[in-house]
Design an enzyme around this catalytic site. Structure first.
Site, PDB file in Angstrom:
ATOM      1  N   LYS A  41      13.276 -30.723 -24.017  1.00  0.00           N
ATOM      2  CA  LYS A  41      12.861 -29.288 -23.621  1.00  0.00           C
ATOM      3  C   LYS A  41      12.236 -28.705 -24.606  1.00  0.00           C
ATOM      4  O   LYS A  41      11.436 -27.997 -24.754  1.00  0.00           O
ATOM      5  CB  LYS A  41      13.994 -28.526 -22.720  1.00  0.00           C
ATOM      6  CG  LYS A  41      14.257 -29.071 -21.554  1.00  0.00           C
ATOM      7  CD  LYS A  41      15.485 -28.338 -20.953  1.00  0.00           C
ATOM      8  CE  LYS A  41      15.737 -29.233 -19.591  1.00  0.00           C
ATOM      9  NZ  LYS A  41      14.697 -29.071 -18.587  1.00  0.00           N
ATOM     10  N   GLY A  42      13.276 -28.796 -25.750  1.00  0.00           N
ATOM     11  CA  GLY A  42      12.664 -27.817 -27.107  1.00  0.00           C
ATOM     12  C   GLY A  42      11.298 -28.403 -27.614  1.00  0.00           C
ATOM     13  O   GLY A  42      10.379 -27.493 -27.658  1.00  0.00           O
ATOM     14  N   ALA A  43      11.091 -29.584 -27.649  1.00  0.00           N
ATOM     15  CA  ALA A  43       9.764 -30.160 -28.181  1.00  0.00           C
ATOM     16  C   ALA A  43       8.582 -29.758 -27.328  1.00  0.00           C
ATOM     17  O   ALA A  43       7.425 -29.558 -27.427  1.00  0.00           O
ATOM     18  CB  ALA A  43      10.102 -31.747 -28.263  1.00  0.00           C
ATOM     19  N   ASN A  44       8.739 -29.864 -25.975  1.00  0.00           N
ATOM     20  CA  ASN A  44       7.975 -29.667 -24.820  1.00  0.00           C
ATOM     21  C   ASN A  44       7.503 -28.193 -25.134  1.00  0.00           C
ATOM     22  O   ASN A  44       6.441 -28.029 -24.919  1.00  0.00           O
ATOM     23  CB  ASN A  44       8.268 -29.850 -23.232  1.00  0.00           C
ATOM     24  CG  ASN A  44       8.786 -31.388 -23.071  1.00  0.00           C
ATOM     25  OD1 ASN A  44       8.387 -32.114 -24.030  1.00  0.00           O
ATOM     26  ND2 ASN A  44       9.537 -31.468 -22.219  1.00  0.00           N
ATOM     27  N   GLU A 141      19.564 -27.991 -24.508  1.00  0.00           N
ATOM     28  CA  GLU A 141      19.804 -29.468 -24.565  1.00  0.00           C
ATOM     29  C   GLU A 141      20.359 -29.758 -26.007  1.00  0.00           C
ATOM     30  O   GLU A 141      20.551 -30.741 -26.616  1.00  0.00           O
ATOM     31  CB  GLU A 141      18.594 -30.137 -24.499  1.00  0.00           C
ATOM     32  CG  GLU A 141      17.913 -30.484 -23.085  1.00  0.00           C
ATOM     33  CD  GLU A 141      16.884 -31.379 -22.658  1.00  0.00           C
ATOM     34  OE1 GLU A 141      16.959 -31.707 -21.781  1.00  0.00           O
ATOM     35  OE2 GLU A 141      15.999 -31.214 -23.826  1.00  0.00           O
ATOM     36  N   THR A 221      12.294 -18.868 -12.546  1.00  0.00           N
ATOM     37  CA  THR A 221      11.262 -19.528 -12.051  1.00  0.00           C
ATOM     38  C   THR A 221      11.410 -20.356 -10.855  1.00  0.00           C
ATOM     39  O   THR A 221      12.640 -20.613 -10.444  1.00  0.00           O
ATOM     40  CB  THR A 221      10.752 -20.642 -13.212  1.00  0.00           C
ATOM     41  OG1 THR A 221      11.954 -21.507 -13.128  1.00  0.00           O
ATOM     42  CG2 THR A 221      10.413 -19.981 -14.320  1.00  0.00           C
ATOM     43  N   LEU A 222      10.733 -20.148  -9.888  1.00  0.00           N
ATOM     44  CA  LEU A 222      10.732 -20.644  -8.524  1.00  0.00           C
ATOM     45  C   LEU A 222       9.701 -21.621  -7.934  1.00  0.00           C
ATOM     46  O   LEU A 222       9.229 -21.502  -6.840  1.00  0.00           O
ATOM     47  CB  LEU A 222      10.541 -19.323  -7.405  1.00  0.00           C
ATOM     48  CG  LEU A 222      11.890 -18.130  -7.786  1.00  0.00           C
ATOM     49  CD1 LEU A 222      11.596 -16.985  -6.929  1.00  0.00           C
ATOM     50  CD2 LEU A 222      13.185 -18.857  -7.162  1.00  0.00           C
ATOM     51  N   ASP A 247       3.275 -34.078 -10.981  1.00  0.00           N
ATOM     52  CA  ASP A 247       4.447 -34.240 -11.876  1.00  0.00           C
ATOM     53  C   ASP A 247       5.199 -32.919 -12.291  1.00  0.00           C
ATOM     54  O   ASP A 247       4.521 -32.449 -13.333  1.00  0.00           O
ATOM     55  CB  ASP A 247       4.139 -34.996 -12.964  1.00  0.00           C
ATOM     56  CG  ASP A 247       5.476 -35.245 -13.843  1.00  0.00           C
ATOM     57  OD1 ASP A 247       6.804 -35.112 -13.602  1.00  0.00           O
ATOM     58  OD2 ASP A 247       5.357 -35.840 -15.048  1.00  0.00           O
ATOM     59  N   ALA A 251       7.121 -28.648 -16.008  1.00  0.00           N
ATOM     60  CA  ALA A 251       6.480 -27.170 -15.542  1.00  0.00           C
ATOM     61  C   ALA A 251       7.295 -25.958 -16.028  1.00  0.00           C
ATOM     62  O   ALA A 251       6.768 -25.222 -16.596  1.00  0.00           O
ATOM     63  CB  ALA A 251       6.448 -27.094 -13.919  1.00  0.00           C
ATOM     64  N   ASP A 253       9.031 -26.168 -18.864  1.00  0.00           N
ATOM     65  CA  ASP A 253       8.739 -26.151 -20.278  1.00  0.00           C
ATOM     66  C   ASP A 253       7.440 -25.405 -20.566  1.00  0.00           C
ATOM     67  O   ASP A 253       7.182 -24.537 -21.714  1.00  0.00           O
ATOM     68  CB  ASP A 253       8.814 -27.518 -20.688  1.00  0.00           C
ATOM     69  CG  ASP A 253      10.313 -27.964 -20.781  1.00  0.00           C
ATOM     70  OD1 ASP A 253      11.197 -27.330 -20.816  1.00  0.00           O
ATOM     71  OD2 ASP A 253      10.446 -29.268 -20.817  1.00  0.00           O
TER      72      ASP A 253
HETATM   73  P1  ADP Z   1      11.740 -26.123 -13.575  1.00  0.00           P
HETATM   74  O1  ADP Z   1      10.900 -27.218 -13.569  1.00  0.00           O
HETATM   75  O2  ADP Z   1      12.482 -25.643 -14.655  1.00  0.00           O
HETATM   76  O3  ADP Z   1      12.700 -26.216 -12.286  1.00  0.00           O
HETATM   77  P2  ADP Z   1      10.027 -24.518 -12.157  1.00  0.00           P
HETATM   78  O4  ADP Z   1       9.732 -25.836 -11.214  1.00  0.00           O
HETATM   79  O5  ADP Z   1      10.482 -23.268 -11.266  1.00  0.00           O
HETATM   80  O6  ADP Z   1      10.684 -25.072 -13.432  1.00  0.00           O
HETATM   81  O7  ADP Z   1       8.329 -24.240 -12.452  1.00  0.00           O
HETATM   82  C1  ADP Z   1       8.222 -23.624 -13.565  1.00  0.00           C
HETATM   83  C2  ADP Z   1       6.890 -22.849 -13.214  1.00  0.00           C
HETATM   84  O8  ADP Z   1       5.547 -23.477 -13.219  1.00  0.00           O
HETATM   85  C3  ADP Z   1       7.145 -21.945 -11.860  1.00  0.00           C
HETATM   86  O9  ADP Z   1       7.456 -20.879 -12.146  1.00  0.00           O
HETATM   87  C4  ADP Z   1       5.668 -21.915 -11.406  1.00  0.00           C
HETATM   88  O10 ADP Z   1       4.996 -20.738 -12.067  1.00  0.00           O
HETATM   89  C5  ADP Z   1       4.842 -23.233 -12.000  1.00  0.00           C
HETATM   90  N1  ADP Z   1       4.728 -24.334 -11.268  1.00  0.00           N
HETATM   91  C6  ADP Z   1       5.801 -25.280 -10.786  1.00  0.00           C
HETATM   92  N2  ADP Z   1       5.582 -26.126  -9.742  1.00  0.00           N
HETATM   93  C7  ADP Z   1       4.440 -25.524  -9.355  1.00  0.00           C
HETATM   94  C8  ADP Z   1       3.779 -25.887  -8.074  1.00  0.00           C
HETATM   95  N3  ADP Z   1       3.960 -26.773  -7.218  1.00  0.00           N
HETATM   96  N4  ADP Z   1       2.814 -25.025  -7.585  1.00  0.00           N
HETATM   97  C9  ADP Z   1       2.423 -24.009  -8.439  1.00  0.00           C
HETATM   98  N5  ADP Z   1       3.268 -23.610  -9.638  1.00  0.00           N
HETATM   99  C10 ADP Z   1       4.189 -24.405  -9.975  1.00  0.00           C
END
Ligand code: ADP
Length: 305
Positions: A41-44, A141, A221-222, A247, A251, A253
């Protein structure tokens, strides 16, 4: 002027197998494609910020093995300052074993190794860099006392601290009071607050618990929905872009690296969250952690499309 970002965190090598579906306990599945990619996570997050154009110093620990030297070589290629990436003579580099299914869902096991030995003393050696940064970005981490030591240096010097509380761990108020912005996903926010998080309304109610514990800003983040921002009088959902996810491993990171970059540039908070959503979304359209981090140019094309 390029603004300075210090990332204190983990570096791993990701061994990724792309499968139709995730294996069940005791099951062997054939037919996946294998890729090895730089991760942690840090490196990413350091790579995400650097690729967008940020001036990044990374504070980390790797082993004497080939994984560590390859990682450091890659950081250099991305223009990251590696003076404070130390080589641990006694512990191997971190490794993560990752399965990704056809929908982009993943399942991950991490051997932290050298990352577990990144110490407060390592952080003290980077005091000058932290004190002179615009943003300090961290994750969970590495040992918590190391996170605490870095947060204290940043706080003492008026440097804003972004904490991505991943993977999920419980945190003391002693650490939270040094955190300017915390960026949990649903699971992490649930663990931190004991409240169920499914949508914007439940994210707000849980995020308020963290404000009460001393954090100034909470960004939840959702995934595909985007992110919920709670800061002062602002409580708003910032939507992401509709994509076909390949993948989603890094996301979060990509999101956090982009947030550090945007805030170091002085971008207003809500705009920075939008910028980070776009970076997270774009990274989810590509395979691998660090390979999926976009440049500013790639991000702009994606945002305009
Ligand atoms: P984590 O991987 O930490 O659970 P998230 O899955 O919430 O984090 O993803 C981080 C951010 O990446 C989201 O807030 C959103 O902006 C973007 N993101 C992730 N997955 C998608 C997706 N399927 N469609 C659009 N944006 C996404």
């Amino acid at each position: 002027m390029t603004q300075k970002i210090v990332v204190v965190g983990s570096s791993n090598t990701d061994m990724v197998i792309k499968m139709e579906r995730l294996p069940k306990p005791g099951e062997t599945l054939l037919g996946g494609d294998f890729i090895k990619a730089a991760g942690g996570k840090g490196a990413n997050q350091a790579v995400a910020a650097a690729r967008l154009g940020g001036q990044v110093t990374f504070v980390a620990r790797v082993g004497t093995d080939i994984f560590g030297s390859e990682a450091v070589e890659n950081f250099r290629k991305d223009g990251i300052d590696v003076e404070h990436v130390s080589v641990d003579p006694d512990n191997p580099s971190g490794v993560a074993l990752i399965f990704v299914d056809a929908n982009g869902e993943n399942c991950i096991a991490v051997a932290s190794s050298a990352n577990n030995h990144l110490s407060p003393a390592d952080v003290q050696l980077a005091t000058h860099q932290i004190a002179n940064a615009n943003v300090l970005l961290m994750q969970l981490e590495i040992p918590l006392d190391t996170v605490q030591a870095a947060a204290e240096i940043a706080h003492k010097n008026g440097v804003q601290v972004i904490l991505n509380p991943a993977p999920a761990r419980e945190l003391d108020d002693e650490l939270l009071r040094y955190v300017s912005i915390i960026t949990p996903n649903e699971t992490e926010l649930e663990l931190l607050t004991g409240k169920k998080v499914t949508d914007a309304a439940s994210a707000e109610s849980a995020a308020r618990v963290l404000l009460d514990r001393g954090v100034k800003t909470v960004i939840v983040t959702l995934g595909a929905q985007g992110a919920f921002l709670l800061s002062g009088d602002v409580a708003t959902m910032v939507p992401s872009k509709t994509i076909s996810a390949l993948d989603t491993t890094a996301a979060g990171d990509a999101f956090n690296g982009a947030l550090a970059f945007a805030l170091a540039q002085g971008m207003p908070l809500q705009e920075a969250v939008h910028f980070s959503n776009m970076t997270g979304a774009l990274s989810a359209t590509n395979l691998g952690a660090q390979p999926s981090m976009p440049t500013l140019e790639q991000l702009q094309l994606f945002m305009d499309a």
